[in-house]
Design a protein around this motif. Sequence first.
Motif, mmCIF file in Angstrom:
data_model
loop_
_atom_site.group_PDB
_atom_site.id
_atom_site.type_symbol
_atom_site.label_atom_id
_atom_site.label_comp_id
_atom_site.label_asym_id
_atom_site.label_seq_id
_atom_site.Cartn_x
_atom_site.Cartn_y
_atom_site.Cartn_z
ATOM 1 N N TYR A 49 0.827 -1.202 0.000
ATOM 2 C CA TYR A 49 0.000 0.000 0.000
ATOM 3 C C TYR A 49 0.864 1.256 0.000
ATOM 4 N N THR A 50 1.974 1.195 0.699
ATOM 5 C CA THR A 50 2.897 2.330 0.698
ATOM 6 C C THR A 50 3.468 2.538 -0.695
ATOM 7 N N ALA B 280 1.299 6.404 -7.020
ATOM 8 C CA ALA B 280 0.188 7.262 -7.429
ATOM 9 C C ALA B 280 0.540 8.738 -7.270
ATOM 10 N N LEU B 281 1.183 9.069 -6.174
ATOM 11 C CA LEU B 281 1.574 10.467 -5.976
ATOM 12 C C LEU B 281 2.616 10.905 -6.995
ATOM 13 N N ALA C 123 -4.195 6.862 -5.231
ATOM 14 C CA ALA C 123 -3.580 7.405 -4.020
ATOM 15 C C ALA C 123 -4.562 7.374 -2.857
ATOM 16 N N LEU C 124 -5.796 7.768 -3.112
ATOM 17 C CA LEU C 124 -6.795 7.774 -2.051
ATOM 18 C C LEU C 124 -7.098 6.352 -1.571
ATOM 19 N N SER D 100 -5.194 3.637 -1.836
ATOM 20 C CA SER D 100 -4.061 3.025 -1.138
ATOM 21 C C SER D 100 -3.853 3.655 0.236
ATOM 22 N N LEU D 101 -4.163 4.932 0.377
ATOM 23 C CA LEU D 101 -4.065 5.566 1.688
ATOM 24 C C LEU D 101 -5.082 4.962 2.653
ATOM 25 N N LEU E 197 -3.871 1.512 3.517
ATOM 26 C CA LEU E 197 -2.711 1.599 4.390
ATOM 27 C C LEU E 197 -3.140 1.868 5.831
ATOM 28 N N LEU F 64 2.048 1.639 -3.559
ATOM 29 C CA LEU F 64 0.978 2.155 -4.409
ATOM 30 C C LEU F 64 0.741 3.640 -4.165
ATOM 31 N N LEU F 65 0.777 4.032 -2.913
ATOM 32 C CA LEU F 65 0.583 5.438 -2.589
ATOM 33 C C LEU F 65 1.694 6.294 -3.186
ATOM 34 N N LEU F 66 2.932 5.877 -3.036
ATOM 35 C CA LEU F 66 4.054 6.637 -3.592
ATOM 36 C C LEU F 66 3.999 6.673 -5.117
#
Length: 136
Positions: free
Chosen positions: A3-4, A10-11, A43-44, A46-47, A50, A6-8
Amino acid sequence: MIYTFLLLFALFTLFVSQQRNPGAGDAGFSPALLPSACAGIIALASLILLIKSWRKRAAVPSASAGWRRAAAVQAAIISYGILYAFFGFTVAGIALLLQLQLIMGQRRWMVLLCLSLPPPLLLWLIGTRLLGVALP
């Protein structure tokens, strides 16, 4: 961990798509709109995942079967690339969908055929006939 990542990712995609914004053009929408929207949604999501994973830490079961399936999926994707080079989009797409369903445990031939044949053929028809995009 995933998830981290994916978040990175996406950002990063969101940042890059905003940096290369050439303008709206005739359509009124910028070419960066779709990548930006997808990156924002990823991003949303995965956040949220997470945060949920931090809240509940369950015991992780043995993942040896999961690793075998993951390796089989990677092999299927590699075979898709090889088949795509020789036979084109439709044959490679049908073969990939068949392989993925077999890896995930589907054994009924009617289901395999109904879920493997129409998507690549419909995508080919929509791409070539409706949108005018040349697909191999």
